[in-house]
Design a protein around this motif. Structure first.
Motif, mmCIF file in Angstrom:
data_model
loop_
_atom_site.group_PDB
_atom_site.id
_atom_site.type_symbol
_atom_site.label_atom_id
_atom_site.label_comp_id
_atom_site.label_asym_id
_atom_site.label_seq_id
_atom_site.Cartn_x
_atom_site.Cartn_y
_atom_site.Cartn_z
ATOM 1 N N ASP A 10 1.057 6.712 22.092
ATOM 2 C CA ASP A 10 1.942 6.616 23.120
ATOM 3 C C ASP A 10 2.684 7.705 23.780
ATOM 4 O OD1 ASP A 10 3.626 4.670 24.731
ATOM 5 O OD2 ASP A 10 5.274 5.711 23.442
ATOM 6 N N PHE A 11 2.932 8.933 22.843
ATOM 7 C CA PHE A 11 3.224 10.254 23.239
ATOM 8 C C PHE A 11 2.296 10.769 24.207
ATOM 9 C CE2 PHE A 11 2.894 14.666 22.893
ATOM 10 C CZ PHE A 11 4.215 15.056 23.362
ATOM 11 N N LEU A 13 0.125 9.192 26.177
ATOM 12 C CA LEU A 13 -0.122 8.413 27.299
ATOM 13 C C LEU A 13 1.162 8.638 28.381
ATOM 14 C CD1 LEU A 13 -1.692 5.392 26.072
ATOM 15 C CD2 LEU A 13 -2.975 7.296 27.487
ATOM 16 N N ASN A 14 2.189 9.278 27.782
ATOM 17 C CA ASN A 14 3.600 9.283 28.523
ATOM 18 C C ASN A 14 4.015 10.565 28.717
ATOM 19 O OD1 ASN A 14 4.087 6.338 29.148
ATOM 20 N ND2 ASN A 14 3.673 6.270 26.961
ATOM 21 N N ARG A 15 3.417 11.617 28.059
ATOM 22 C CA ARG A 15 3.788 12.951 28.053
ATOM 23 C C ARG A 15 4.080 13.432 29.608
ATOM 24 N NH1 ARG A 15 1.117 16.528 29.958
ATOM 25 N NH2 ARG A 15 2.468 18.153 29.331
ATOM 26 N N ARG A 16 5.018 14.166 29.524
ATOM 27 C CA ARG A 16 5.509 14.883 31.025
ATOM 28 C C ARG A 16 6.068 16.437 30.688
ATOM 29 N NH1 ARG A 16 5.890 16.736 35.695
ATOM 30 N NH2 ARG A 16 6.915 15.915 37.244
ATOM 31 N N ARG A 18 8.212 19.658 31.692
ATOM 32 C CA ARG A 18 9.557 19.438 32.159
ATOM 33 C C ARG A 18 9.517 20.632 33.082
ATOM 34 N NH1 ARG A 18 9.117 14.729 30.079
ATOM 35 N NH2 ARG A 18 10.746 14.081 29.072
ATOM 36 N N ASN A 127 2.886 20.371 23.978
ATOM 37 C CA ASN A 127 2.923 19.192 23.373
ATOM 38 C C ASN A 127 3.994 18.814 22.111
ATOM 39 O OD1 ASN A 127 1.492 17.646 25.496
ATOM 40 N ND2 ASN A 127 -0.282 17.686 24.574
ATOM 41 N N GLU A 177 8.246 10.773 37.609
ATOM 42 C CA GLU A 177 6.764 10.736 37.346
ATOM 43 C C GLU A 177 6.103 11.191 38.434
ATOM 44 O OE1 GLU A 177 3.593 10.865 35.481
ATOM 45 O OE2 GLU A 177 5.211 9.895 34.182
ATOM 46 N N ARG A 180 -0.870 10.512 39.019
ATOM 47 C CA ARG A 180 -1.912 10.860 38.011
ATOM 48 C C ARG A 180 -3.313 10.750 38.489
ATOM 49 N NH1 ARG A 180 0.579 14.018 34.416
ATOM 50 N NH2 ARG A 180 2.748 13.439 33.814
#
Length: 192
Positions: A10-11, A13-16, A18, A127, A177, A180
């Motif tokens: 989940d991390f 798949l959703n990391r972004r 900054r 990450n 977001e 992608r």
């Protein structure tokens, strides 16, 4: 069947990342940063050559690097808008880790594989910082490709180069977001 780690997936798949300009103090202390660097160093490394190293840049060092930007830009003829952006990358930062590509001579592991490993270190550090709750961003920029900036400003050896600066700090705003990749456009399935 493999044992899944849904939280890790989940991390990822959703990391972004900054934006570095939105990061501020406080920054990780040395013990915390050592944990992040330890995670980054657990990267694929064919031949266990460790073709990379870290330079931890604290505020005073970043300010010193920012002061090198304008004279370097004048010498290179860099456009004014690029100069200010590069200067802010260092002047506004409280902590950044320079990931240095430091290739080793090897008959079995070509430099390109060592470079890939160094890029993996950058992403692993990014990450790890994000997973630990910090804001983080991977930057480079024109100055990081200049030999005098690298050798005189950072003490790099002639055979070394900068793979990236990983800026780490406290995020002030969550970024929106961004688009992608369209996986249908970049995946090819081969079954025979």
């Amino acid at each position: 069947m493999p044992a899944p780690n849904p939280a890790a997936l989940d991390f990822l798949l959703n990391r972004r990342s900054r934006p570095a300009k939105t990061l501020t103090a406080p920054v990780p202390d040395r013990d915390t940063l050592m944990t992040l660097l330890t995670a980054a160093a657990r990267t694929p490394d064919h031949g266990k050559l460790e073709p990379w190293r870290f330079i931890v840049l604290e505020k005073a060092a970043l300010t010193r690097l920012a002061d090198r930007i304008e004279p370097l830009a004048a010498k290179l003829g860099i456009e004014p808008e690029k100069v200010e952006k590069a200067k802010r990358q260092y002047a506004d930062a409280d902590l950044a880790v320079a990931v240095v590509f430091s290739p080793k001579d090897s008959e079995k592991v070509p430099h390109i594989e060592q470079l890939y490993s160094t890029g993996a270190v950058c992403l692993s550090l990014l990450n790890a910082a994000l997973a630990a709750g910090w804001g983080a961003n991977w930057l480079s920029g024109w100055a990081s490709h200049d030999r005098s900036f690298c050798e005189e400003g950072l003490g790099l050896a002639e055979h070394e180069s900068i793979a990236g600066f990983i800026h780490i700090g406290t995020e002030t705003i969550a970024p929106p977001e961004r688009p992608r990749p369209d996986l249908d456009q970049i995946i090819e399935w081969v079954s025979a």
